[in-house]
Design an enzyme around this catalytic site. Structure first.
Site, mmCIF file in Angstrom:
data_model
loop_
_atom_site.group_PDB
_atom_site.id
_atom_site.type_symbol
_atom_site.label_atom_id
_atom_site.label_comp_id
_atom_site.label_asym_id
_atom_site.label_seq_id
_atom_site.Cartn_x
_atom_site.Cartn_y
_atom_site.Cartn_z
ATOM 1 C CE LYS A 71 -3.919 -1.731 2.690
ATOM 2 N NZ LYS A 71 -4.859 -1.336 3.736
ATOM 3 C CG ASP A 106 -8.799 1.276 4.296
ATOM 4 O OD1 ASP A 106 -9.630 0.478 3.815
ATOM 5 O OD2 ASP A 106 -7.599 0.990 4.472
#
Ligand code: ATR
Length: 280
Positions: A71, A106
């Site tokens: 990520k 997220d």
């Protein structure tokens, strides 16, 4: 005759290719919306990730999700938006005009799940967030964006909570892990971003009885679905938002960016993934 254009496909890039629920979620939406498309898991080791992401479209993909441990790299391999930069990680990649962009879903996954599970939660002035890792950064960013005045942040390793406070500014108030009980009576929202309560981990030792009556409790852990924290909160009559809800809501924008239609988080989808989780 010209070759038939291939249906669009996205993938999840990770290493090792862990058992992920993302294919289940995206295949459900493709079916539900009648879209011909695909979603696969691509196991890519760290030394190959720059090359893989650089050639994503040549590998036949219109975009991708990115998971552990890529990520942070994904952020640097694409044109990332400000929220992803602030969180320090990107989990969704897509092309626009031939350029590869990235974001971190997220943040909206956390906020949209709270909105769906406990409408009005943002009337809280004070939130208490436990944990200061990658997931916590997305949560803290989202809470500040939604106007929560004070985000009390407690972490076992105090220096990591302080680092988030240094980055996000005065709205983040570091709290010593041992003194969490003192903040609970003021917390209109309690969020667990640590791995405590996860299958195989110790439970989170928090007395939800100290929270205000109108408090909302969110747990990012979704294995098990009913964490001891959520069970205790519900037993006290508090509203809750669970980790599976966040997982489903964070997947929405990627699908929309790749396949052109905004999908819905339906009870049927939830039941499907819940069923899969019980097989763990
Ligand atoms: P994620 O990306 O899921 O946030 P992470 O960056 O590894 O994962 O962060 C895990 C979080 O759980 C951290 O806040 C960690 O605390 P430390 O920073 O002190 O490591 C927290 N955590 C994990 N195990 C814990 C435990 N036994 N007690 C308290 N906190 C714990």
């Amino acid at each position: 005759m010209p070759a038939e254009p291939k249906p669009p496909a996205a993938c999840l890039i990770g290493w090792p290719a862990a058992h992920s629920r993302s294919p289940l979620i995206h295949h459900y939406w493709l079916r539900a919306l009648g879209i011909e498309g695909g979603y696969t898991i691509e196991s890519v080791p760290p030394e190959d990730v720059a090359d893989f992401v650089g050639r994503l479209s040549r590998h036949g993909f219109v975009g991708a999700n990115v998971t552990i441990p890529h990520k942070e790299r994904a952020l640097l391999l694409s044109v990332s938006d400000e929220p992803a930069k602030a969180v320090g990680a990107a989990n969704t990649l897509w092309y626009q005009g031939g350029t590869l962009f990235s974001t971190n879903t997220d943040i909206e996954g956390f906020l949209n799940n709270l909105d769906a599970s406990a409408p009005g939660w943002d009337a809280a002035t004070d939130a208490l967030v436990l944990g200061a890792g990658g997931a916590s950064r997305a949560v803290v960013f989202g809470l500040i964006e939604r106007g929560i005045k004070r985000v009390h942040l407690a972490n076992r390793t105090a220096g990591r909570a302080q680092a988030l406070a240094d980055q996000f500014g005065a709205a983040v108030v570091p709290v010593a892990w041992e003194t969490v009980g003192e903040v609970l009576p003021r917390a209109g929202l309690l969020v667990n971003t640590t791995s405590l309560g996860m299958k195989g981990q110790p439970a989170l030792d928090i007395d939800v009885g100290l929270l205000p009556q109108e408090a909302v409790v969110a747990d990012l852990v979704y294995v098990p679905l009913q964490t001891p924290l959520l069970t205790a909160a519900r037993a006290r009559g508090l509203r809750t938002a669970d980790g599976l809800g966040m997982l489903l809501h964070q997947a929405v924008r990627g699908f929309e960016l790749w396949f052109g239609k905004r999908p819905e988080v339906t009870p049927e989808l939830r039941a499907l993934v819940e069923d899969d989780l019980t097989k763990v």
